[in-house]
Design a protein around this motif. Sequence first.
Motif, PDB file in Angstrom:
ATOM      1  N   LEU A 286       0.841  -1.270  -0.030  1.00 25.32           N
ATOM      2  CA  LEU A 286      -0.005  -0.047   0.017  1.00 25.32           C
ATOM      3  C   LEU A 286       0.946   1.433  -0.014  1.00 25.32           C
ATOM      4  N   ASP A 287       1.912   1.471   0.520  1.00 24.33           N
ATOM      5  CA  ASP A 287       3.036   2.341   0.708  1.00 24.33           C
ATOM      6  C   ASP A 287       3.370   2.736  -0.768  1.00 24.33           C
ATOM      7  N   LEU A 288       3.529   1.567  -1.368  1.00 28.49           N
ATOM      8  CA  LEU A 288       4.263   1.621  -2.839  1.00 28.49           C
ATOM      9  C   LEU A 288       3.043   2.419  -3.734  1.00 28.49           C
ATOM     10  N   LEU A 289       1.789   1.725  -3.501  1.00 24.69           N
ATOM     11  CA  LEU A 289       0.756   2.327  -4.233  1.00 24.69           C
ATOM     12  C   LEU A 289       0.544   3.826  -4.093  1.00 24.69           C
ATOM     13  N   ASP A 290       0.866   4.351  -2.834  1.00 25.26           N
ATOM     14  CA  ASP A 290       0.738   5.471  -2.357  1.00 25.26           C
ATOM     15  C   ASP A 290       1.889   6.551  -3.203  1.00 25.26           C
ATOM     16  N   ASP A 291       2.951   5.789  -3.278  1.00 24.86           N
ATOM     17  CA  ASP A 291       4.116   6.773  -4.172  1.00 24.86           C
ATOM     18  C   ASP A 291       3.718   6.798  -5.362  1.00 24.86           C
ATOM     19  N   LEU A 292       3.217   5.626  -6.153  1.00 26.07           N
ATOM     20  CA  LEU A 292       2.704   5.894  -7.717  1.00 26.07           C
ATOM     21  C   LEU A 292       1.892   6.853  -7.626  1.00 26.07           C
ATOM     22  N   ALA A 293       0.689   7.042  -6.859  1.00 26.55           N
ATOM     23  CA  ALA A 293      -0.382   7.829  -6.854  1.00 26.55           C
ATOM     24  C   ALA A 293       0.210   9.307  -6.880  1.00 26.55           C
ATOM     25  N   VAL A 294       1.363   9.816  -6.204  1.00 31.70           N
ATOM     26  CA  VAL A 294       1.877  10.986  -5.971  1.00 31.70           C
ATOM     27  C   VAL A 294       2.769  11.139  -7.168  1.00 31.70           C
ATOM     28  N   ALA A 295       3.408  10.228  -7.726  1.00 28.29           N
ATOM     29  CA  ALA A 295       4.463  10.568  -8.722  1.00 28.29           C
ATOM     30  C   ALA A 295       3.253  10.527 -10.167  1.00 28.29           C
ATOM     31  N   HIS A 296       2.371   9.903 -10.229  1.00 25.68           N
ATOM     32  CA  HIS A 296       1.514   9.830 -11.704  1.00 25.68           C
ATOM     33  C   HIS A 296       0.332  10.061 -11.630  1.00 25.68           C
ATOM     34  N   GLY A 385       0.907  15.461  -2.862  1.00 21.64           N
ATOM     35  CA  GLY A 385       1.650  14.951  -1.918  1.00 21.64           C
ATOM     36  C   GLY A 385       0.939  13.978  -1.260  1.00 21.64           C
ATOM     37  N   HIS A 386       1.741  13.296  -0.422  1.00 20.04           N
ATOM     38  CA  HIS A 386       1.164  11.930   0.421  1.00 20.04           C
ATOM     39  C   HIS A 386      -0.003  12.689   1.375  1.00 20.04           C
ATOM     40  N   ALA A 387       0.144  14.073   1.653  1.00 21.47           N
ATOM     41  CA  ALA A 387      -0.952  14.380   2.787  1.00 21.47           C
ATOM     42  C   ALA A 387      -2.446  14.726   2.077  1.00 21.47           C
ATOM     43  N   ASP A 388      -2.160  14.812   0.479  1.00 22.44           N
ATOM     44  CA  ASP A 388      -3.392  14.962  -0.065  1.00 22.44           C
ATOM     45  C   ASP A 388      -4.070  13.660  -0.509  1.00 22.44           C
ATOM     46  N   LEU A 389      -3.536  12.519  -0.118  1.00 19.75           N
ATOM     47  CA  LEU A 389      -3.880  11.311  -0.596  1.00 19.75           C
ATOM     48  C   LEU A 389      -5.313  10.848   0.062  1.00 19.75           C
ATOM     49  N   PRO A 390      -5.938  11.142   1.277  1.00 17.25           N
ATOM     50  CA  PRO A 390      -7.104  10.684   1.757  1.00 17.25           C
ATOM     51  C   PRO A 390      -8.100  11.722   1.059  1.00 17.25           C
ATOM     52  N   ALA A 391      -7.931  12.982   0.829  1.00 15.41           N
ATOM     53  CA  ALA A 391      -8.932  13.755   0.061  1.00 15.41           C
ATOM     54  C   ALA A 391      -8.917  13.026  -1.460  1.00 15.41           C
ATOM     55  N   GLY A 392      -7.954  13.001  -1.965  1.00 17.23           N
ATOM     56  CA  GLY A 392      -7.799  12.298  -3.398  1.00 17.23           C
ATOM     57  C   GLY A 392      -8.614  11.229  -3.390  1.00 17.23           C
ATOM     58  N   HIS A 393      -8.415  10.190  -2.517  1.00 18.81           N
ATOM     59  CA  HIS A 393      -9.336   8.937  -2.692  1.00 18.81           C
ATOM     60  C   HIS A 393     -10.843   8.996  -2.335  1.00 18.81           C
ATOM     61  N   ALA A 394     -11.170  10.016  -1.410  1.00 14.63           N
ATOM     62  CA  ALA A 394     -12.570  10.482  -1.238  1.00 14.63           C
ATOM     63  C   ALA A 394     -13.059  11.099  -2.564  1.00 14.63           C
ATOM     64  N   LYS A 395     -12.298  11.869  -3.146  1.00 13.96           N
ATOM     65  CA  LYS A 395     -12.932  12.494  -4.477  1.00 13.96           C
ATOM     66  C   LYS A 395     -13.063  11.357  -5.440  1.00 13.96           C
ATOM     67  N   ALA A 396     -12.213  10.492  -5.549  1.00 16.01           N
ATOM     68  CA  ALA A 396     -12.350   9.264  -6.828  1.00 16.01           C
ATOM     69  C   ALA A 396     -13.477   8.452  -6.377  1.00 16.01           C
TER      70      ALA A 396
END
Length: 413
Positions: A286-296, A385-396
């Motif tokens: 899951l950590d690597l998936l987060d890295d991919l989300a931030v990168a791409h 960045g990683h801090a934006d992931l929770p909001a990004g997942h909610a929006k998705a």
Amino acid sequence: YAIRHLGAVSGVEVTASHNPPRDNGYKVYLGDGSQIVPPADAEIAAEIDAVRALADVPRPESGWEILDEGVLDAYLARTDAVLAAGSPRTARTVYTPMHGVGKEVLLAAFARAGFPEPVLVAEQAEPDPDFPTVAFPNPEEPGAMDLAFAQARASGPDIIVANDPDADRCAVAVPAGGDWRMLRGDEVGALLAEHLVRRGARGTFAESIVSSSLLGRIAEGAGLPYEETLTGFKWIARVDGLRYGYEEALGYCVDPEGVRDKDGITAALLITELASELKEQGRTLLDLLDDLAVAHGLHATDQLSVRVEDLSVIADAMRRLREQPPAELAGLAITKAEDLAEGTELLPPTDGLRYTLDGARVIVRPSGTEPKLKCYLEVVVPVAGHADLPAGHAKAAELLAAIKRDLSAAAGI
């Protein structure tokens, strides 16, 4: 594998896979090890239809050779090439073959590789054509992984690995939020791609049109060729210079020189190697998936799948979408609508529709193997960045739910 290993001109595999018993049939492969594509399929079907009685079919009295374990031994030796020499092999797994044929081969492959012996889901460990513990023997189906989750809660592994009954698909589940979560096929597909890129893999990365566009981003970032194909490994396997191919329905080709098809055994080895490497770093899949989300960008996928008794329901839905195409979904304007039955510059004709939206993509097609209408949804949400992931997942999640609702209404399903 056996076709190419033995130098055969073709091969036939009798398999039910995860389809209903009445759909038991066979897959036909040619001498390059890949499945047949049109027009060979129709020509073979015509020959079958021409048979009036079994007694009319000539059957040789001799000339058969029953293979020994040599082909399996050679295949297992080939699986060594999937893993990097000296890589960590510490990840602990719970494994289920889901009443299918994968157990002995996977256990042997894991033992050769030096991974800890997987903990088996005992109730599903032995082949059983009645599939007594599942409503439908496909790891994607709701409830099919319940026994694996229960075993994981009891034994605390790093990951769960599952094969479907003929072991060409590989499912993966990970600890999440105090329990276990199945990774989507697109997530595993991206993880394996990133793992191969980091190991220096060269060659073309390919996927079917219904899979996540994240693979294209990963390939582009690594300077690797990338191709999309029609649905099915019979098309993916034909990509020139293929190094890695995957499809969202839990199919992964990680060693095309060995097996020009999806292979649940080698995929299980590779994802367990990746989990081991991350474990040594104190990290997870899951950590690597987060890295991919931030990168791409956060690529989130979902599927609207409708199983029918009456096939006319599927035809009616496709006709309705063609005659009254939606102008928008989830408030996002459809910027491009393609009827794939007409073919495209890069794809031969197939019964399907593709909609491109601002930050999203939808493909609608009848299943090629089951009485289902399948709608494949993807949204891409930029995250800084990683801090934006929770909001990004909610929006998705919100966008996917809205697209699913609007598409269902437009198709009348």
